[in-house]
Scaffold this motif. Structure first.
Motif, PDB file in Angstrom:
ATOM      1  N   ASP A 140       0.834  -1.208   0.000  1.00 60.93           N
ATOM      2  CA  ASP A 140       0.000   0.000   0.000  1.00 60.93           C
ATOM      3  C   ASP A 140       0.870   1.259   0.000  1.00 60.93           C
ATOM      4  O   ASP A 140       2.048   1.211   0.370  1.00 60.93           O
ATOM      5  CB  ASP A 140      -0.876   0.049   1.268  1.00 60.93           C
ATOM      6  CG  ASP A 140      -1.976  -1.004   1.257  1.00 60.93           C
ATOM      7  OD1 ASP A 140      -2.182  -1.629   0.192  1.00 60.93           O
ATOM      8  OD2 ASP A 140      -2.619  -1.199   2.309  1.00 60.93           O
ATOM      9  N   ALA A 158     -13.669  12.183  -5.292  1.00 66.87           N
ATOM     10  CA  ALA A 158     -12.263  11.887  -5.002  1.00 66.87           C
ATOM     11  C   ALA A 158     -11.433  13.117  -5.335  1.00 66.87           C
ATOM     12  O   ALA A 158     -11.909  14.049  -5.981  1.00 66.87           O
ATOM     13  CB  ALA A 158     -11.786  10.691  -5.832  1.00 66.87           C
ATOM     14  N   LEU A 180      -7.517   9.783  -4.534  1.00 62.80           N
ATOM     15  CA  LEU A 180      -7.840   9.663  -3.117  1.00 62.80           C
ATOM     16  C   LEU A 180      -9.349   9.851  -2.905  1.00 62.80           C
ATOM     17  O   LEU A 180      -9.853  10.969  -2.971  1.00 62.80           O
ATOM     18  CB  LEU A 180      -7.057  10.747  -2.359  1.00 62.80           C
ATOM     19  CG  LEU A 180      -7.171  10.870  -0.854  1.00 62.80           C
ATOM     20  CD1 LEU A 180      -6.898   9.543  -0.175  1.00 62.80           C
ATOM     21  CD2 LEU A 180      -6.202  11.915  -0.341  1.00 62.80           C
ATOM     22  N   PRO A 181     -10.106   8.774  -2.681  1.00 63.49           N
ATOM     23  CA  PRO A 181     -11.553   8.894  -2.465  1.00 63.49           C
ATOM     24  C   PRO A 181     -11.869   9.762  -1.239  1.00 63.49           C
ATOM     25  O   PRO A 181     -11.099   9.792  -0.276  1.00 63.49           O
ATOM     26  CB  PRO A 181     -12.011   7.450  -2.245  1.00 63.49           C
ATOM     27  CG  PRO A 181     -10.956   6.621  -2.916  1.00 63.49           C
ATOM     28  CD  PRO A 181      -9.672   7.374  -2.705  1.00 63.49           C
ATOM     29  N   ASP A 183     -13.943   9.718   1.275  1.00 58.89           N
ATOM     30  CA  ASP A 183     -14.176   9.209   2.633  1.00 58.89           C
ATOM     31  C   ASP A 183     -13.025   8.351   3.171  1.00 58.89           C
ATOM     32  O   ASP A 183     -13.180   7.612   4.133  1.00 58.89           O
ATOM     33  CB  ASP A 183     -15.485   8.397   2.665  1.00 58.89           C
ATOM     34  CG  ASP A 183     -15.515   7.322   1.574  1.00 58.89           C
ATOM     35  OD1 ASP A 183     -14.498   7.171   0.864  1.00 58.89           O
ATOM     36  OD2 ASP A 183     -16.553   6.636   1.429  1.00 58.89           O
ATOM     37  N   THR A 184     -11.837   8.464   2.559  1.00 58.23           N
ATOM     38  CA  THR A 184     -10.685   7.668   3.007  1.00 58.23           C
ATOM     39  C   THR A 184     -10.274   8.079   4.427  1.00 58.23           C
ATOM     40  O   THR A 184     -10.222   9.267   4.751  1.00 58.23           O
ATOM     41  CB  THR A 184      -9.485   7.865   2.047  1.00 58.23           C
ATOM     42  OG1 THR A 184      -9.913   7.563   0.727  1.00 58.23           O
ATOM     43  CG2 THR A 184      -8.321   6.968   2.408  1.00 58.23           C
ATOM     44  N   GLU A 185      -9.967   7.085   5.238  1.00 61.97           N
ATOM     45  CA  GLU A 185      -9.557   7.348   6.625  1.00 61.97           C
ATOM     46  C   GLU A 185      -8.261   8.158   6.660  1.00 61.97           C
ATOM     47  O   GLU A 185      -7.323   7.887   5.898  1.00 61.97           O
ATOM     48  CB  GLU A 185      -9.353   6.001   7.337  1.00 61.97           C
ATOM     49  CG  GLU A 185      -9.416   6.119   8.844  1.00 61.97           C
ATOM     50  CD  GLU A 185      -9.246   4.768   9.532  1.00 61.97           C
ATOM     51  OE1 GLU A 185      -8.704   4.761  10.643  1.00 61.97           O
ATOM     52  OE2 GLU A 185      -9.654   3.749   8.935  1.00 61.97           O
ATOM     53  N   VAL A 210      -2.383   8.561   5.292  1.00 64.29           N
ATOM     54  CA  VAL A 210      -3.541   8.034   4.562  1.00 64.29           C
ATOM     55  C   VAL A 210      -3.106   6.790   3.789  1.00 64.29           C
ATOM     56  O   VAL A 210      -2.150   6.845   3.000  1.00 64.29           O
ATOM     57  CB  VAL A 210      -4.108   9.101   3.593  1.00 64.29           C
ATOM     58  CG1 VAL A 210      -5.140   8.486   2.672  1.00 64.29           C
ATOM     59  CG2 VAL A 210      -4.718  10.247   4.376  1.00 64.29           C
ATOM     60  N   ARG A 211      -3.794   5.701   4.008  1.00 58.25           N
ATOM     61  CA  ARG A 211      -3.422   4.439   3.366  1.00 58.25           C
ATOM     62  C   ARG A 211      -4.224   4.262   2.078  1.00 58.25           C
ATOM     63  O   ARG A 211      -5.448   4.319   2.088  1.00 58.25           O
ATOM     64  CB  ARG A 211      -3.681   3.270   4.312  1.00 58.25           C
ATOM     65  CG  ARG A 211      -3.253   1.908   3.772  1.00 58.25           C
ATOM     66  CD  ARG A 211      -3.460   0.823   4.818  1.00 58.25           C
ATOM     67  NE  ARG A 211      -2.492   0.917   5.905  1.00 58.25           N
ATOM     68  CZ  ARG A 211      -1.283   0.354   5.891  1.00 58.25           C
ATOM     69  NH1 ARG A 211      -0.901  -0.368   4.841  1.00 58.25           N
ATOM     70  NH2 ARG A 211      -0.465   0.482   6.919  1.00 58.25           N
ATOM     71  N   LEU A 212      -3.524   4.052   0.979  1.00 50.28           N
ATOM     72  CA  LEU A 212      -4.161   3.830  -0.311  1.00 50.28           C
ATOM     73  C   LEU A 212      -3.632   2.546  -0.931  1.00 50.28           C
ATOM     74  O   LEU A 212      -2.438   2.241  -0.804  1.00 50.28           O
ATOM     75  CB  LEU A 212      -3.861   4.994  -1.272  1.00 50.28           C
ATOM     76  CG  LEU A 212      -4.511   6.349  -0.964  1.00 50.28           C
ATOM     77  CD1 LEU A 212      -3.979   7.398  -1.922  1.00 50.28           C
ATOM     78  CD2 LEU A 212      -6.021   6.256  -1.079  1.00 50.28           C
ATOM     79  N   ALA A 216      -4.006   2.931  -6.539  1.00 48.26           N
ATOM     80  CA  ALA A 216      -4.418   4.345  -6.458  1.00 48.26           C
ATOM     81  C   ALA A 216      -3.440   5.251  -7.209  1.00 48.26           C
ATOM     82  O   ALA A 216      -3.770   6.389  -7.553  1.00 48.26           O
ATOM     83  CB  ALA A 216      -4.523   4.786  -5.004  1.00 48.26           C
TER      84      ALA A 216
END
Length: 379
Positions: A140, A158, A180-181, A183-185, A210-212, A216
């Motif tokens: 990731d 995004a 990067l969507p 609602d990404t944590e 932020v983990r993608l 991505a």
């Protein structure tokens, strides 16, 4: 056909979009106009037909934005969503990214914001500090950084984020683009309180580890700079269209007023002190549009280098022409120019945007003096 004359299909597009704009006008509902423009195929006119777009280019998209602006209802997210993000994904995205995003960007059901500017890296994209590093266990990406003055993040599905990754061979940081969507944590946004009267709000973004997923990353990790500039030229061209449309709108209101407002038994437009500055504003807007058309046709023909120079010049000329046209329009109306009824005063602030964003006129002068004229670099 003569290169400076507009093709028949472009004239037809211009007139159809102008009719749509006229129906909505200055008091437009943004959502309604966005979905109607999408339904008519205008928002994705530059995107590939295979993904539901119109198969045209920035030439067509800039006509759409200019004409909506000239009717008083510009859609700022057109600069970002189909022009920057749509172009970058269409040119460099993986098949999966194209299938996932382009149909929605083309039919207006999905929008994407663009995150490049940072608090400490405005015009200097080489100073971007948003970094992406690989998690060795999962593959990731982990993104950390801040962005500022990012338009429409709250309404976008995004954001296309410009970050930097470390080159394994040299240890240097190189630019990369990530989807990067919303609602990404770990992806937070806070609204910037602007004195700008615009439907699209401005945000500061915070990315805290932020983990993608690996997919991505847009396109090739080594082509980051090329991909970035592929998005920046359309952005400049579309900003020129935005400015020209706004200038035309203001000028048309002033001309209308100057024809009807009568003082000392003659319309004020009969006086050269009123008429000549309006004529000059019209000339400047028309000249800026010619350079914008040159930039768009160069870009659509695949000439990225030629388009870079013309896009910068078009954005410069359009920004200057827009500010002058709005200023002269407000001045022509006198006190009425500052009333809410006539709706011109808010354009004074909006017109400045085309001088400042996405790149200041001073940075364009740096580009032209260094790249075009071959003068020593000053920065």
């Amino acid at each position: 056909m003569h290169p400076t004359l507009e093709a028949e299909e472009h004239r037809a597009l211009r007139s159809a979009v102008a009719a749509l704009g006229k129906r909505h006008g200055r008091t437009y509902d943004r959502e309604q106009l966005w979905s109607e423009a999408a339904e008519l195929g205008y928002l994705g006119v530059n995107l590939p037909e295979a993904y539901g777009g119109g198969g045209g280019g920035i030439s067509e998209l800039s006509i759409v934005l200019e004409e909506l602006g000239a009717a008083g209802c510009p859609l700022l997210m057109m600069v970002v969503s189909p022009a920057i993000c749509g172009t970058v994904i269409a040119r460099f995205g993986t098949d999966e990214q194209k299938q996932r995003w382009l149909p929605g960007l083309a039919d207006g059901t999905r929008t994407m914001a663009f995150g490049i500017t940072e608090p400490d890296a405005g015009s200097n994209s080489h100073r971007i500090t948003t970094t992406a590093r690989r998690d060795p266990d999962s593959g990731d990406w982990l993104l950390t950084g801040r962005k500022v003055f990012i338009s429409g993040v709250d309404i976008a599905d995004a954001t296309l984020i410009v970050g930097r990754t470390e080159d394994a061979r040299t240890g240097r940081l190189k630019p990369c683009l990530f989807i990067l969507p919303r609602d990404t944590e770990g992806f937070r946004r806070s609204r910037i309180d602007m004195e700008l009267d615009a439907a699209e709000k401005q945000f500061e973004l915070t990315l805290d580890d932020v983990r993608l997923p690996a997919h991505a990353l847009v396109g090739d990790e080594d082509a980051g700079l090329l991909q970035l500039f592929a998005g920046l030229n359309p952005e400049r061209i579309m900003t020129a269209a935005f400015a020209i449309g706004m200038g035309r709108y203001a000028l048309a209101r002033a001309v209308e007023y100057a024809r009807e407002r009568t003082v000392w038994n003659a319309p004020i437009g009969a006086h050269q002190a009123i008429a000549h500055p309006l004529a000059q504003a019209h000339i400047d807007l028309e000249l800026a549009r010619l350079m914008m058309q040159k930039a768009a046709s160069s870009y659509d023909a695949g000439d990225d280098v030629g388009a870079g120079e013309a896009a910068n010049m078009a954005k410069y000329a359009a920004g200057e022409a827009c500010v002058k046209a709005v200023d002269q329009a407000v001045h022509t109306l006198g006190g009425n120019g500052l009333t809410r009824e006539f709706g011109l005063a808010s354009l004074i602030t909006a017109a400045r945007v085309s001088r400042i964003a996405p790149v200041s006129r001073e940075m364009i002068l740096n580009y032209v003096s260094h790249q075009t004229l071959g003068l020593p670099k000053s920065y």
